[in-house]
Design a protein around this motif. Structure first.
Motif, PDB file in Angstrom:
ATOM      1  N   ARG A   1      52.227  40.652  41.525  1.00 34.88           N
ATOM      2  CA  ARG A   1      53.621  40.240  41.586  1.00 34.88           C
ATOM      3  C   ARG A   1      53.764  38.878  42.275  1.00 34.88           C
ATOM      4  O   ARG A   1      54.548  38.033  41.854  1.00 34.88           O
ATOM      5  CB  ARG A   1      54.430  41.303  42.328  1.00 34.88           C
ATOM      6  CG  ARG A   1      55.939  41.067  42.276  1.00 34.88           C
ATOM      7  CD  ARG A   1      56.679  42.071  43.152  1.00 34.88           C
ATOM      8  NE  ARG A   1      56.184  43.399  42.916  1.00 34.88           N
ATOM      9  CZ  ARG A   1      55.625  44.178  43.844  1.00 34.88           C
ATOM     10  NH1 ARG A   1      55.513  43.777  45.093  1.00 34.88           N
ATOM     11  NH2 ARG A   1      55.182  45.373  43.517  1.00 34.88           N
ATOM     12  N   GLU A   2      52.988  38.668  43.315  1.00 34.92           N
ATOM     13  CA  GLU A   2      53.066  37.392  44.025  1.00 34.92           C
ATOM     14  C   GLU A   2      52.716  36.231  43.081  1.00 34.92           C
ATOM     15  O   GLU A   2      53.425  35.210  43.036  1.00 34.92           O
ATOM     16  CB  GLU A   2      52.115  37.403  45.234  1.00 34.92           C
ATOM     17  CG  GLU A   2      52.261  36.191  46.139  1.00 34.92           C
ATOM     18  CD  GLU A   2      53.625  36.117  46.831  1.00 34.92           C
ATOM     19  OE1 GLU A   2      54.260  37.156  47.053  1.00 34.92           O
ATOM     20  OE2 GLU A   2      54.071  34.978  47.112  1.00 34.92           O
ATOM     21  N   TRP A   3      51.681  36.414  42.301  1.00 40.15           N
ATOM     22  CA  TRP A   3      51.280  35.367  41.352  1.00 40.15           C
ATOM     23  C   TRP A   3      52.345  35.152  40.290  1.00 40.15           C
ATOM     24  O   TRP A   3      52.606  34.032  39.876  1.00 40.15           O
ATOM     25  CB  TRP A   3      49.940  35.726  40.701  1.00 40.15           C
ATOM     26  CG  TRP A   3      48.799  35.397  41.598  1.00 40.15           C
ATOM     27  CD1 TRP A   3      48.358  36.129  42.666  1.00 40.15           C
ATOM     28  CD2 TRP A   3      47.989  34.214  41.531  1.00 40.15           C
ATOM     29  NE1 TRP A   3      47.308  35.474  43.264  1.00 40.15           N
ATOM     30  CE2 TRP A   3      47.047  34.307  42.589  1.00 40.15           C
ATOM     31  CE3 TRP A   3      47.946  33.113  40.682  1.00 40.15           C
ATOM     32  CZ2 TRP A   3      46.085  33.321  42.817  1.00 40.15           C
ATOM     33  CZ3 TRP A   3      46.986  32.133  40.907  1.00 40.15           C
ATOM     34  CH2 TRP A   3      46.075  32.238  41.980  1.00 40.15           C
TER      35      TRP A   3
ATOM     36  N   ARG B   1      55.440  33.298  41.940  1.00 41.64           N
ATOM     37  CA  ARG B   1      55.220  31.891  42.290  1.00 41.64           C
ATOM     38  C   ARG B   1      55.031  31.007  41.062  1.00 41.64           C
ATOM     39  O   ARG B   1      55.053  29.780  41.152  1.00 41.64           O
ATOM     40  CB  ARG B   1      54.008  31.757  43.225  1.00 41.64           C
ATOM     41  CG  ARG B   1      54.133  32.535  44.536  1.00 41.64           C
ATOM     42  CD  ARG B   1      55.202  32.001  45.481  1.00 41.64           C
ATOM     43  NE  ARG B   1      56.597  32.259  45.151  1.00 41.64           N
ATOM     44  CZ  ARG B   1      57.262  33.385  45.418  1.00 41.64           C
ATOM     45  NH1 ARG B   1      56.688  34.407  45.990  1.00 41.64           N
ATOM     46  NH2 ARG B   1      58.535  33.485  45.095  1.00 41.64           N
TER      47      ARG B   1
ATOM     48  N   HIS C   1      63.343  33.550  45.728  1.00 42.37           N
ATOM     49  CA  HIS C   1      62.710  33.089  44.481  1.00 42.37           C
ATOM     50  C   HIS C   1      63.102  31.632  44.255  1.00 42.37           C
ATOM     51  O   HIS C   1      64.004  31.312  43.471  1.00 42.37           O
ATOM     52  CB  HIS C   1      63.128  33.963  43.295  1.00 42.37           C
ATOM     53  CG  HIS C   1      62.371  33.639  42.025  1.00 42.37           C
ATOM     54  ND1 HIS C   1      62.732  34.120  40.796  1.00 42.37           N
ATOM     55  CD2 HIS C   1      61.260  32.886  41.812  1.00 42.37           C
ATOM     56  CE1 HIS C   1      61.891  33.668  39.881  1.00 42.37           C
ATOM     57  NE2 HIS C   1      60.990  32.917  40.472  1.00 42.37           N
TER      58      HIS C   1
ATOM     59  N   PRO D   1      52.826  30.593  49.587  1.00 41.65           N
ATOM     60  CA  PRO D   1      52.624  32.011  49.268  1.00 41.65           C
ATOM     61  C   PRO D   1      51.316  32.302  48.521  1.00 41.65           C
ATOM     62  O   PRO D   1      50.858  33.440  48.540  1.00 41.65           O
ATOM     63  CB  PRO D   1      53.838  32.372  48.422  1.00 41.65           C
ATOM     64  CG  PRO D   1      54.419  31.067  47.975  1.00 41.65           C
ATOM     65  CD  PRO D   1      54.066  30.074  49.025  1.00 41.65           C
ATOM     66  N   LEU D   2      50.773  31.317  47.847  1.00 35.35           N
ATOM     67  CA  LEU D   2      49.506  31.584  47.161  1.00 35.35           C
ATOM     68  C   LEU D   2      48.342  31.041  47.995  1.00 35.35           C
ATOM     69  O   LEU D   2      47.408  30.460  47.483  1.00 35.35           O
ATOM     70  CB  LEU D   2      49.501  30.974  45.770  1.00 35.35           C
ATOM     71  CG  LEU D   2      50.498  31.574  44.790  1.00 35.35           C
ATOM     72  CD1 LEU D   2      50.358  30.930  43.432  1.00 35.35           C
ATOM     73  CD2 LEU D   2      50.324  33.071  44.672  1.00 35.35           C
TER      74      LEU D   2
ATOM     75  N   GLN E   1      59.302  43.897  48.176  1.00 38.54           N
ATOM     76  CA  GLN E   1      59.455  43.174  46.909  1.00 38.54           C
ATOM     77  C   GLN E   1      60.556  42.120  46.993  1.00 38.54           C
ATOM     78  O   GLN E   1      60.441  41.043  46.416  1.00 38.54           O
ATOM     79  CB  GLN E   1      59.718  44.156  45.765  1.00 38.54           C
ATOM     80  CG  GLN E   1      58.574  45.135  45.549  1.00 38.54           C
ATOM     81  CD  GLN E   1      58.598  45.805  44.183  1.00 38.54           C
ATOM     82  OE1 GLN E   1      59.400  45.434  43.320  1.00 38.54           O
ATOM     83  NE2 GLN E   1      57.729  46.768  43.989  1.00 38.54           N
TER      84      GLN E   1
ATOM     85  N   GLN F   1      59.338  39.011  48.448  1.00 40.56           N
ATOM     86  CA  GLN F   1      58.546  38.210  47.501  1.00 40.56           C
ATOM     87  C   GLN F   1      59.426  37.413  46.547  1.00 40.56           C
ATOM     88  O   GLN F   1      58.967  36.466  45.935  1.00 40.56           O
ATOM     89  CB  GLN F   1      57.614  39.122  46.701  1.00 40.56           C
ATOM     90  CG  GLN F   1      56.430  39.655  47.495  1.00 40.56           C
ATOM     91  CD  GLN F   1      55.497  40.453  46.607  1.00 40.56           C
ATOM     92  OE1 GLN F   1      55.870  41.489  46.056  1.00 40.56           O
ATOM     93  NE2 GLN F   1      54.274  39.964  46.435  1.00 40.56           N
TER      94      GLN F   1
ATOM     95  N   GLN G   1      45.506  35.228  49.198  1.00 35.66           N
ATOM     96  CA  GLN G   1      45.969  35.808  47.928  1.00 35.66           C
ATOM     97  C   GLN G   1      44.907  35.675  46.840  1.00 35.66           C
ATOM     98  O   GLN G   1      45.066  36.203  45.753  1.00 35.66           O
ATOM     99  CB  GLN G   1      47.241  35.099  47.438  1.00 35.66           C
ATOM    100  CG  GLN G   1      48.395  35.195  48.397  1.00 35.66           C
ATOM    101  CD  GLN G   1      49.004  36.578  48.446  1.00 35.66           C
ATOM    102  OE1 GLN G   1      48.738  37.403  47.583  1.00 35.66           O
ATOM    103  NE2 GLN G   1      49.792  36.847  49.464  1.00 35.66           N
TER     104      GLN G   1
ATOM    105  N   HIS H   1      50.974  44.383  44.410  1.00 39.05           N
ATOM    106  CA  HIS H   1      51.616  43.367  45.248  1.00 39.05           C
ATOM    107  C   HIS H   1      51.101  41.973  44.903  1.00 39.05           C
ATOM    108  O   HIS H   1      51.883  41.028  44.722  1.00 39.05           O
ATOM    109  CB  HIS H   1      51.356  43.673  46.732  1.00 39.05           C
ATOM    110  CG  HIS H   1      52.018  42.699  47.662  1.00 39.05           C
ATOM    111  ND1 HIS H   1      53.224  42.958  48.266  1.00 39.05           N
ATOM    112  CD2 HIS H   1      51.668  41.447  48.059  1.00 39.05           C
ATOM    113  CE1 HIS H   1      53.582  41.919  49.009  1.00 39.05           C
ATOM    114  NE2 HIS H   1      52.648  40.987  48.897  1.00 39.05           N
ATOM    115  N   GLU H   2      49.807  41.849  44.776  1.00 34.98           N
ATOM    116  CA  GLU H   2      49.208  40.548  44.526  1.00 34.98           C
ATOM    117  C   GLU H   2      49.565  40.034  43.129  1.00 34.98           C
ATOM    118  O   GLU H   2      49.872  38.858  42.938  1.00 34.98           O
ATOM    119  CB  GLU H   2      47.695  40.656  44.691  1.00 34.98           C
ATOM    120  CG  GLU H   2      47.034  39.295  44.711  1.00 34.98           C
ATOM    121  CD  GLU H   2      45.524  39.408  44.732  1.00 34.98           C
ATOM    122  OE1 GLU H   2      45.007  40.541  44.835  1.00 34.98           O
ATOM    123  OE2 GLU H   2      44.868  38.359  44.615  1.00 34.98           O
TER     124      GLU H   2
END
Lengths: 546, 546
Positions: A204-206, A209, A144, A7-8, A246, A249, A12, A201-202
Motif C-alpha cells: 500500500r505504501e508503494w 506514493r 495523500h 515514505p519510501l 491506513q 498512509q 521500505q 502495508h508495504e
C-alpha cells in the motif's frame, strides 16, 4: 505540515521484486499526444491541472481529460506531491475536520475544489454546492500529497475505478505498482488496492506514493490478517487501529461494511450464491460467532471520528450485494441499502463524505430500481457500482457482461463505475486484464456521459467521426481510446504506409467504400445543386410505380 | 423436387484454397457436451430438432439451443439436406408462393413451423400466428435444403447474425467457409455473406452447401460486379437477374435498399459521415447519375415476385443509417424508415416475409425511439439491427461499444442483432474476430431475453451460479458460453488439477473466499437455528448505539 523522512525510505525496500518494471511509455501508448497543464491562480498558489492534448494531422488538436499522472519517476522515489502546501496551510491553522464537505458547508472553496472545477469545466461554486449537499465527493486524504484531485458525483463526468491488489497465492509489490500505472494510463479515475496477501502495508505504501489518483481500500482485509485470519477474533479496536494506520498512509476512501446487520443475514440463506462480498461474508461470520450486532454498525460514530481527522471518504460497502441474477433486488440487498442511508445521515452529521456501493449481478430490467432506490434511501449520495453484470453465463467475458450494465446504470446516474476484468470469478487479473477492464469501462462511462447529457461529452465522438469520414486514419487512431490497438488492427491487413491515406480499408475494399462513394455523391450534388433544389420529395413521388 | 448434380460437383472446385481448413472440433470447444436431437412426428415424416446437452459432474445435465449444425462433413460434400422431402412435396403439388407467411395465412402449419416451435418450446399455433401476422419470419429458401429452420421475431429468443465474406483485398473461399463454421459453432443464428471480392458466386455456393443456418446476402454487391463496378450502370434487369441467380442457390434473405429514395439524399449532406451503408451509397450514386428515383423502389413489385417464388425473406436495408452519434435519429434515417413501412405493406400483399434493418451508431438515450418508431411505422415487422454502437471513440473495441446498444435494443424488442467485431471500421475480420463478435452478441441477446422475460431464459444463469457457489469449477466452465477460455483463465494462476475442486481461486485466495465463508455461515446458522429464528430484526435494533 509535518516533515518526515521520505515514505519510501530504505526500510521500505526489500528484495529484487521492488525494481521498476516495464510498461510502455505514455508516448508509446498515445502517439501524437502530449501532457499539458492549465495553470490557475488560487489564493497564494498556482494549481497545475493536467490534460492530454491530441495533435491532429489537419493542424488542429483535441484536448481530453487525463488521469495518467506524472511520467518517468522511479517508483522508489514516488511521484511529486502537489498538495504539500495546500495541506500544510490547514495543518498550520490547526483545523480538526479536514473533510471537503466540512469546508464546503462553511462556504469555503479549497484548492481541491478549484482543481476539479477546472478539470470538469464547471464553476467552483457549483462544485462547492454539490460537495456541501453530499451529491459529490472529492476523496482526498490530507496525507495523500501526490493526489491530483477528482470529483465523483452524478452531475460530473462519470468516473471509473480499477481494482488491483495481490492475493495470498499471487502477485508481487512491483507488479501491483505496475498495475496502478497501467490502470491510470488508460483512464482509471481511482484505484482500489484490495491486497489480501503478504506485505499488505508495504504494498500500500508503494501504491500511495506512486498514485496521482485517489486510492481506496477495504481495511477489513488487513484487520483480518492482524487477527490471524479468524473472523471471530475481529474487534472494533483492531479495526480502528487499522483505519488509523491506513489513513496515516494516505488512503482516500475506505469501503466499510457497516450495513451488514444481523437481521439481514437470515435473508441470504435461500439465495443461490449467499453472500459474495468478502467483507460482507467476514462480518456475517463475526456476527454469528458472537451472536452480536455488526461492530461496524454499532461503532459507526467512532469510525466517523477517524474519517474526518484525515478526510477519508466513506464508501459504504454493499456486503449483501447479489452474486447472481436470481439474488438481485431482494430484501437482504435493499434492507442493507436502507441501513446505508441511515449511516449516511450520521456521517453527514460529522461532515464526512460518503459514497454508496452497489451491485453486482442484476438483469437489465431490474437495474433502474437500484438507482432509484439508492437516490431515495441515501439522499442523493454518489452511487458507486460494481458492474452490474447483466448475465451470469459468460465467465471469461465479464468485462463485457458488466460493461453493458455499467453503461446503463451510469446513464441512470451512477457516479463511479467499478470495473470488472475478463478474469472475474476465475483468477487474479494481470496487466493485460487490467487494460481490458479499464478500456471497457471508459467506453461504458463515456456512453453514459453522452446519454445523460454531460456538456460536450459527444465532442470527441464527433471529432473522431469527422476524421473517419475524411480518411484521416492516423487521426482516427489517435482520437480513439487505444490508438495502438486500432492502428495494429488496421495494419494487420493493409500494412503499407500508403494505406494510411487511402480512401478505403480491407473491410470493403476500394470499390465498395461507402464513404468514398458518399463523397462522390456530395460532389455530384454540388454540381447539380440547382436541379436538386427543385427535386424535393413531391416531384419524385409521382414517378413511383408501386 | 428437382434432381440435380451435387452442387459442389467438380466444376466448383479449383485451386488448393478449397481444401478443408482446421478449426477446433465441437468436442474441443464444448467439453462434456453432446449434440442430440428431439425427433418429432410431423405428418408422414420425422423432424430431428437439434440441441446441445451439457453433462454436469453432479449427474444432472443442462440442455441449450444449438446452432452448430452437423459436424465432421468435408466441405466438398456439404452438410446433409433435411429439407429435401419437405420441399419436394410442395413442388410436387405445384405451389407457386412458397412463403411461410403464405402458408401461415392459409392456416397451414409447415415442417419449418413445427421445427422452430420445438426448438423454441412454443406451440405450432403460436408460431403460425406470429408468422401470419408478420411479427416473425422463418427465412427458408426452398433451395436451401441444408437448413435447420430458425424463427426471428420479438416474441421468441433473440437471434444474432454474423457477417462474413471476402473483400477485393482479402480472404479466400476456404477461409470464408471456415468463418461460417466458426460463427455457428459459437452461436450465430444466421450468417450474411457480404463478399464483394473475387469468386462471389462460387464463394456463396460453398457457404450455402455447408450452412445449416439461414444465409443472407446483399445482392447489390454482385450486381455491381456484373456492371464493372460503376453504380451508374446498374439497372433493374441486372438486379433481378442477380436475385434469381442467388435465389436459385438458396439464399434465405436479401438485404434490399429500396428505401433510399431520392428525396432523402439531400438530407444526408450536412451529416458528419454522410451515407455509411455500402448499398445505400451505391443507390444514392445511381439516383444522382440518372436523376431518377431508386429503381429498387419503383421496381419493388417485380422484386416481390422473385421473393415469393423461392420464399426469400426481405431484409429491408437501412441505407441511410447513421454512421456516427451525431447523425442518429435524423430526418434522413426516419424518412427511410417510413418508406420501409410502405414497402412492408406491399411485400405483405404478396405474402412475402419481411424484416426491417436498423442502425448503426446511436447514443443510449436515443435507442428507444428507434424501436418505437420501427414498430409503429413497420407494423411490428421484426427489427434487425446492427449494434447500435453507443459511442464512436473506441475503434478496436466496437464489439463492446455495439454490444451495449445491442443488449439494450434487444430488451426493447429487436428480434435479431447483427454482430460487430473488434475489426469494425478498421479491416476485414478474421476467425478470432468472428468468435469475439459472436460471443459478445450471445451475451447481448441472452441479457435481452432475460430482461424481456423470455420464459426460462434465466435457467442457465441459475445453473451456472449454483455450480459456482458449490465450487463445481468444471461445471461452471462447461455451462458458460466459452468453456475453454474460462478454464484457461482459471488455470493461468492455479493450473493444478486439485484446484478444480478447491473452495477458492487466485482472486481472493483461501482465507478471503466469500463463498467459502458463506458456507460456514450457513452451517453455523443451521446449528443455531433456534436462536436465529428468535433473532429477527427488532430484537437487535435495540442494541444499536448509533
Amino acid at each position: 505540515m509535518k516533515e518526515s523522512a521520505h515514505p519510501l525510505s530504505s526500510n521500505q525496500r526489500e528484495s529484487g521484486e521492488l525494481e521498476p518494471r516495464n510498461i510502455p511509455t505514455f508516448e508509446e501508448c498515445f502517439p501524437s499526444s502530449e501532457k499539458r497543464v492549465t495553470s490557475i491562480d488560487f489564493e497564494d498558489t498556482t494549481l497545475d491541472v493536467p490534460y492530454r492534448r491530441i495533435n491532429l494531422t489537419d493542424g488542429t488538436h483535441f484536448d481530453v481529460y487525463d488521469t495518467s499522472g506524472p511520467q518517468g519517476f522511479n517508483p522508489r522515489s514516488g511521484v511529486p506531491r502537489p498538495r504539500h502546501n495546500w495541506v500544510s496551510k490547514r495543518e498550520a491553522r490547526g483545523d480538526e475536520n479536514y473533510s471537503q464537505m466540512h469546508y464546503a458547508r462553511r462556504g469555503l472553496i479549497t484548492e481541491e475544489m478549484a482543481f476539479v472545477a477546472q478539470r470538469e469545466g464547471r464553476t467552483v461554486e457549483f462544485v462547492r454546492d454539490e460537495i456541501a449537499a453530499g451529491r459529490a465527493v472529492i476523496p482526498a486524504n490530507r496525507r495523500h500529497l501526490e493526489l491530483e484531485p477528482v470529483i465523483i458525483g452524478r452531475n460530473f463526468r462519470t468516473k471509473i475505478n480499477a481494482n488491483i491488489g495481490n492475493s495470498a497465492t499471487h502477485s508481487s509489490i512491483s507488479e501491483e505498482v505496475e498495475k496502478l500505472q497501467w490502470a491510470i494510463m488508460w483512464g482509471a479515475d481511482t484505484v482500489m488496492d484490495l491486497s489480501t496477501g503478504h506485505n499488505i502495508h508495504e504494498t500500500r505504501e508503494w501504491i500511495m506514493r506512486n498514485s496521482p489518483v485517489p486510492i481506496g481500500t477495504v481495511p477489513l482485509y488487513q484487520a483480518l490478517e492482524k487477527v490471524g485470519g479468524d473472523p471471530a477474533k475481529l474487534s472494533l479496536e483492531t479495526y480502528i487501529e487499522t483505519l488509523v494506520e491506513q489513513a496515516e498512509q494516505g488512503v482516500d476512501y475506505f469501503t466499510i461494511h457497516a450495513g451488514v446487520r444481523m437481521q439481514y443475514i437470515p435473508l441470504t440463506v435461500d439465495r443461490i450464491t449467499g453472500i459474495v462480498s468478502r467483507g460482507g461474508a467476514i462480518m456475517a461470520a463475526w456476527c454469528l460467532a458472537h451472536h452480536k450486532e455488526n461492530f461496524l454498525y454499532t461503532g459507526f460514530e467512532r469510525i466517523c471520528e477517524v474519517m474526518k481527522k484525515y478526510d477519508v471518504t466513506f464508501s459504504l460497502g454493499d456486503g449483501l450485494r447479489p452474486g447472481c441474477l436470481a439474488d438481485a433486488n431482494d430484501e437482504a440487498q435493499f434492507g442493507e441499502l436502507r441501513t446505508l442511508g441511515e449511516l449516511t445521515k450520521i456521517a453527514w452529521e460529522h461532515d464526512v463524505q460518503v459514497m454508496i456501493e452497489g451491485p453486482g449481478h442484476v438483469s437489465m430490467d431490474m437495474i433502474r430500481e437500484n438507482m432509484d432506490m439508492e437516490l431515495k434511501e441515501c439522499m442523493d449520495a454518489p452511487f458507486y457500482t460494481l458492474g452490474p453484470l447483466v448475465t451470469d453465463i459468460a465467465p471469461g467475458y465479464d468485462h463485457i457482461t458488466s460493461g453493458i450494465g455499467a453503461a446503463q446504470i451510469g446513464w441512470y446516474g451512477t457516479a463511479m463505475l467499478c470495473y470488472v476484468t475478463p478474469k472475474e470469478h476465475l483468477g487474479l487479473p494481470n496487466r493485460d486484464d487490467v487494460k481490458q477492464g479499464v478500456i471497457t469501462y471508459m467506453i461504458a462511462a463515456h456512453a453514459a456521459d453522452i446519454a445523460k447529457g454531460v456538456p460536450g461529452a459527444r465532442d470527441r465522438d464527433d471529432a473522431l467521426s469527422k476524421a473517419r469520414f475524411e480518411f484521416r486514419w492516423e487521426d482516427q487512431f489517435n482520437l480513439s481510446l487505444d490508438p495502438v490497438t486500432a492502428k495494429s488492427y488496421h495494419d494487420e491487413t493493409l500494412p503499407a504506409e500508403a494505406a494510411k491515406t487511402a480512401h478505403f480499408c480491407s473491410m470493403c475494399g476500394p470499390k465498395f467504400c461507402s464513404m468514398r462513394i458518399t463523397d462522390d455523391v456530395r460532389k455530384a450534388m454540388e454540381d447539380k445543386s440547382v436541379e436538386f433544389n427543385a427535386m424535393g420529395g413531391e416531384i419524385y413521388a409521382e414517378k413511383v410505380e408501386v
